[in-house]
Design an enzyme around this catalytic site. Structure first.
Site, PDB file in Angstrom:
ATOM      1  N   ARG A 121     -25.884   0.039  -2.983  1.00  0.00           N
ATOM      2  CA  ARG A 121     -27.196   0.872  -2.463  1.00  0.00           C
ATOM      3  C   ARG A 121     -28.072   0.009  -1.439  1.00  0.00           C
ATOM      4  NH1 ARG A 121     -25.608   4.824  -4.583  1.00  0.00           N
ATOM      5  NH2 ARG A 121     -26.445   5.973  -6.410  1.00  0.00           N
TER       6      ARG A 121
ATOM      7  N   GLU B   1     -32.358   6.200   3.375  1.00  0.00           N
ATOM      8  CA  GLU B   1     -31.352   7.174   3.915  1.00  0.00           C
ATOM      9  C   GLU B   1     -31.831   8.569   3.938  1.00  0.00           C
ATOM     10  OE1 GLU B   1     -28.128   6.831   1.243  1.00  0.00           O
ATOM     11  OE2 GLU B   1     -27.788   4.945   1.672  1.00  0.00           O
TER      12      GLU B   1
ATOM     13  N   HIS C  16     -23.153   6.955   4.288  1.00  0.00           N
ATOM     14  CA  HIS C  16     -23.081   6.915   3.040  1.00  0.00           C
ATOM     15  C   HIS C  16     -21.865   7.774   2.515  1.00  0.00           C
ATOM     16  CE1 HIS C  16     -25.227   6.384  -1.130  1.00  0.00           C
ATOM     17  NE2 HIS C  16     -24.121   6.347  -1.507  1.00  0.00           N
TER      18      HIS C  16
END
Ligand code: A2R
Length: 318
Positions: free
Chosen positions: A232, A261, A279
């Site tokens: 993360r 993000e 991601h």
């Protein structure tokens, strides 16, 4: 057969939609224009939720659905879900562990290889005609015989360690508790970073890992050191990372995840010693299909007998 009401947050594949629609009365958050009006009419009927690791279960949705009983998340990380609040209300939260181990491990390996071998700038060198104009691309570095520290040695961390074996590494790991594994345990993250050529981050997000990879850890990796993040964005102090890369105190970074993000700081985008991905750790057709299947399997099993297949640990007792 009755079709309980299910609220879906975010997107889903066609297969997931088809299976959910066959078993549930589906409400799609993305299609709801007036949330308050929708809540007044349907909020009390919602017993099930399909969501994902990014959107989680927002507090206003929890409040709007007082009869919610199950929340099935597409993804293994569930730091966007307030599990304490769910447990307090008896809501079973599920996630999709294991089915993405191999894919995320592949992503970690590819990021590491891209960083060592400069493949992305080499590719540009070939495609742009620079090779013909300017000659050979600069030499890169070998991924072989490195000391690789893995932060987080759970399902995915162990898959990464196994897949790395072809590079003849020395594998170190740091977690809160020592595991019965054939790799060397490091009591401290800084201590591990000092000895590592590469630090691979694969812990969950959340409070206990927030900015755990800080300035001290990054500088301990050193000017030739590399950090890879497939966990993360919150796990690394992004500001400290940018500073360490810019000043040369850290060599390289391969990042699939970011603090805000889908925003990536321009400073990272501008650096040559960084490989950036949007991601996509688990983002293949094959793995996303397996994750989608497990997400819906959890909901269908809950509908059938009230149990779920893969609860998050905090909800396993419910
Ligand atoms: O600390 P332990 O002994 O519970 O080991 C877990 C470790 N971990 C931590 N290590 C250091 N400091 C912490 N504060 C900390 N919190 C957790 O991370 C364990 O070795 C590992 C997590 O393993 P699993 O629960 O099996 O998760 P998995 O499936 O490997 O996925 C990891 C994460 C997901 O949560 C997503 O954020 C990402 O990968 O895709």
């Amino acid at each position: 057969m009755s079709k309980p009401d299910l609220l879906m947050i975010g997107g889903a594949t066609d297969v997931m939609l088809e299976r959910m629609e066959a078993e549930f009365t589906l409400h799609k958050m993305n299609d709801i224009k007036d949330f308050d009006a929708w809540v007044a009419e349907h909020g009390g009927k919602i017993v099930a939720l399909a969501t994902n690791g990014h959107d989680g279960v927002p507090a206003h949705v929890m409040a709007a659905c007082p009869n919610l009983q199950v929340a099935s998340a597409y993804g293994v990380g569930y730091d966007a879900i307030d599990t304490d609040a769910c447990v307090a209300r008896g809501i079973k939260v599920t996630h999709t562990p294991n089915v993405l181990n191999a894919e995320v491990a592949n992503t970690a390996m590819m990021l590491m290889l891209a960083c060592f071998r400069n493949f992305l700038s080499d590719e540009r060198h070939a495609r742009s005609g620079d090779w013909e104009r300017d000659g050979n691309a600069p030499l890169s570095n070998s991924p072989d015989n490195r000391t690789i520290g893995i932060l987080g040695m759970g399902r995915i961390g162990q898959e990464i360690a196994e897949r790395l074996q072809v590079f003849n590494p020395t594998i170190l790991y740091h977690t809160r508790s020592r595991k019965d594994l054939p790799y060397e345990y490091c009591e401290t993250l800084v201590g591990m970073a000092e000895r590592s050529d590469v630090l691979i981050c694969i812990t969950p997000g959340g409070a206990s890992t927030n900015k755990i990879v800080n300035k001290q850890v990054l500088e301990a990796l050193g000017p030739e050191g590399m950090v890879i993040n497939v966990s993360r964005g919150s796990v690394i102090d992004e500001e400290a990372l940018i500073e360490a890369l810019q000043s040369g105190k850290l060599g390289k970074a391969g990042l699939d995840v970011f603090e805000q993000e889908p925003k990536i700081p321009n400073a990272l985008k501008e650096m040559e010693n960084v490989v950036l991905l949007p991601h996509v750790g688990s983002a293949t057709h094959e793995t996303r299909a397996a994750m989608g299947k497990l997400t819906v399997d959890n909901l269908i099993q809950w509908k059938q007998d009230g149990t779920v297949i893969t609860p998050v640990p905090e909800c396993a007792h419910l």
